[in-house]
Design an enzyme around this catalytic site. Structure first.
Site: not given
Lengths: 341, 341
Positions: B33, B60, B83, B127, B152, B156, B221, B234, B300
C-alpha cells in the site's frame, strides 16, 4: 517565427507523410520516435522532399521522466500530433499488456506534460476500429462506438476516453481525434512510404510484396461476406490525403476555429472498396498481375465499413483527392523503390 | 506451510477487512500500500483482531521497477487480490489522468510481474459501476456493461478488459473480477473500518459523521427518482461479507474450481435499499436521529441498482449474511471508536 509542432511517431508511415505536409505548410517539426517500427533514414528522405530535416529525439514515450525532460527542452511547442503507438491488431491479441502499456502510457505522459507545460492542442490518431462492425453504413461521427474487437482497437477507444475526460477537466486543452479509415499508398516522390517489418498484416504491403515476388501469393480472406463480390469492404484513403487532414486539424486548433474542445472527424474517402476491387484497380493502374487465392475469413475481420466524411468535408474544408488507381500506383512505385534499398 | 497472498491496498477499507478474513482462514498475507488513503496503524489493528501482523511493503504500484523488485523479494506469492486504486467518483472527474494512471498502470505492472514470475491467480476489485444504470434489474453478470459515467468507473471497465485480454493471451493465468455493490459497515470489533479523508463522498460515513456532530446535516440527493420513496436505491453490503467473498474467490482459484480462466461475480446482497430506508434502518438500529434534508439530485448518480447474486451464491457457495440493521450498527460503532482516536 514558424510554429513548432511535436509529431510523435513521426518517422512512421502516416507520421512521416504528415511531417512533410506540415513542413510544406510552414510549420517547424520536432519528431519523437523510439524507432521500434521505423528507420532513422526517414529523416533524410523527408529532407530530400521538403528541403528541411526535422528535429528528432529518440526515446520511448512510455518513459514519463524522458517525456518531462523533452517538454522542458522544447518549451515552444504549440501543438502535438500523437501518432506513436503499437498498431498491429493480431500482435495485440498475443501481447495485450504491451499494447495497453505502450498506447495508454504514452498518451497519459504526453497529456500530463501538456497540463504542466501549458501546451493546449492535441491531434490524436484514432481509428474507424472504434466503430467495430457498425449497424448502419456509412458511419458518421455519431455512430455509436462498439466493444473493441482487439486490444489494439480497445486502446483507441480508451485513448479517446482519456482525451475526452482530460479535456473536460482542463478547459484550456483542445483536442481533435481523427478516426482514420484504411490509409494506403505512398508519397508521390516514392521517398517515403509504409515499411512493414516482417510479414505485412495489411492488404496493400502484402499485395505489393506479392507482385514484387517477395510473397508467392496474396490471400484474400473470405469471399462469402455479404458484399457485392463477397470480399470484405474497406474505405482506403491515400496517406497523403490523410496527412493533409492533420494539417487542417492543426490549423483549426491553432486558429481557435474548433467548435468544441474535443472533436472527432472521420478521415476516409467515403467509398467502400472490396479486396477484389483493390486487386482489379491495382492491375489496371500498374499493368501488373496480382497472384491471389481465396482463403477462409480471418478471425476478427469485420465485413464492411466506410466513412461518411461530410462532417470533415464541411468543418475542416478537407476532402480526399486521390483516385484509387493513383493511390495504388503510388504504393507500387514505393514497393519498386524499397526493392532497391 | 500457509499460502502467501499479496493484498494490494490492504490497509484500505475493504482491503483491511479482507486481510483479517484471509488470516482467519490460514493464509499468510503481504500487504502493498502507498498509504495515500489509509494509515499504517491499520496493521496494528489487524494484529489486535487476528493475532498476526501482516507483512507490509509501502510503495506505489505505478512504479514498475518497485513492482518488479517486490516480486523478486516475495517469490512465494500464490495469488494476488488487487484492491489498490483511486476510488472517488467525483475526484476522478477533476483529476482524470491521475485516475487513469493510478488504476491502469498499477494493474498493468502487476500483470506483467505475474507473467514474469509465474503467479497465476488474480482477484480484482471491480464494481457495479460497470453496469451504469441498467435497463433491467436486478443485474446479472450477463447484464451488458455501459459507457462509464466517470473516469473512475471507466478505469474499472478498462481494468476488466486488460485482465480479460491478458488472461486470453496467457492461458496459465486465472482471474476473478468481483463486482462490488455498495460496501458499508465495519468489523464487529470496531478496530477497522472506513477512514475517509476530508469530507466523505459516500453516504454512510457522511451519515455517521452527521450523527456524531461532525457534519451539520446529511444531504439526501434527490427524492424524485422513480423509486418507492423517491430516493436513490443501492445494494448495500456489509464489508465483512464482501471480504469473505474474496476468501472463497481465492480458494476457488487455488483449488482450480474455476470454470473459466476469467470469471465475474456480482457481490451484493440482492436487496435494493433507498437512502431514506437507510436513514430509518440506522435510526432503528442505533436509537440515534439522523438530521437530514432533501436536496437536488447529484450529477452522475444513477437511480437504482441492485444485484442478482445467484451466480455467486451457487458457484462460490457464498451469500451475504448480515442484516441491514446489523451492518449500520457496526458502522455507528466504528464512528464512535474513531471519534476517540
Amino acid at each position: 517565427m514558424n510554429k513548432q509542432i511535436l509529431v510523435t511517431g513521426g518517422t512512421g508511415f502516416i507520421g512521416s507523410h504528415t511531417v512533410v505536409e506540415l513542413q510544406n505548410n510552414g510549420y517547424d517539426v520536432v519528431i519523437v520516435d523510439n524507432l521500434s517500427n521505423s528507420k532513422v533514414e526517414v529523416l533524410d528522405q523527408i529532407k530530400e522532399i521538403t528541403g528541411i530535416r526535422p528535429k528528432f529525439e529518440q526515446f520511448d514515450l512510455t518513459d514519463k521522466q524522458k517525456v518531462k525532460e523533452f517538454f522542458k527542452k522544447y518549451s515552444d511547442i504549440e501543438a502535438i500530433i500523437h501518432f506513436a503507438a503499437s498498431k498491429a491488431v493480431g500482435e495485440s491479441v498475443g501481447k495485450p499488456l504491451m499494447y495497453y502499456n505502450n498506447n495508454l502510457s504514452s498518451l497519459m505522459n504526453i497529456m500530463e506534460s501538456m497540463i504542466d507545460c501549458e501546451v493546449s492542442n492535441l491531434v490524436f490518431s484514432s481509428s474507424c476500429t472504434v466503430y467495430g462492425q457498425p449497424d448502419k453504413l456509412p458511419v458518421t461521427e455519431q455512430t455509436p462506438r462498439k466493444e473493441a474487437e482487439s486490444p489494439y482497437g480497445n486502446t483507441k477507444v480508451i485513448c479517446e476516453d482519456i482525451i475526452r475526460d482530460t479535456i473536460k477537466a482542463y478547459p484550456s486543452l483542445k483536442g481533435i481525434a481523427l478516426r482514420y479509415f484504411n490509409p494506403i499508398g505512398a508519397h508521390a516522390t516514392a521517398k517515403i512510404g509504409e515499411l512493414p517489418l516482417g510479414v505485412p498484416n495489411n492488404l496493400i504491403p502484402f499485395l505489393t510484396q506479392t507482385v514484387a515476388g517477395i510473397r508467392p501469393e496474396l490471400s484474400v480472406f473470405g469471399d462469402d461476406y455479404n458484399t457485392e463480390d463477397g470480399s470484405a469492404v474497406r474505405d482506403y484513403i491515400h496517406v497523403v490525403d490523410l496527412a493533409k487532414a492533420h494539417v487542417v486539424a492543426i490549423e483549426r486548433l491553432l486558429t481557435g476555429k474548433n467548435k468544441r474542445n474535443c472533436e472527432y472527424f472521420n478521415i476516409g474517402t467515403g467509398n467502400g472498396v472490396s479486396v477484389l476491387e483493390i486487386i482489379k484497380s491495382f492491375e489496371r493502374a500498374t499493368g501488373e498481375k496480382v497472384p491471389h487465392k481465396i482463403v477462409a475469413r480471418r478471425a476478427g475481420d469485420i465485413e464492411k465499413i466506410y466513412a461518411d466524411t461530410s462532417f470533415a468535408n464541411e468543418e475542416l474544408g478537407w476532402k480526399a483527392q486521390s483516385t484509387l488507381d493513383e493511390t495504388l500506383l503510388s504504393a507500387w512505385k514505393w514497393q519498386l523503390r524499397i526493392a532497391k534499398m
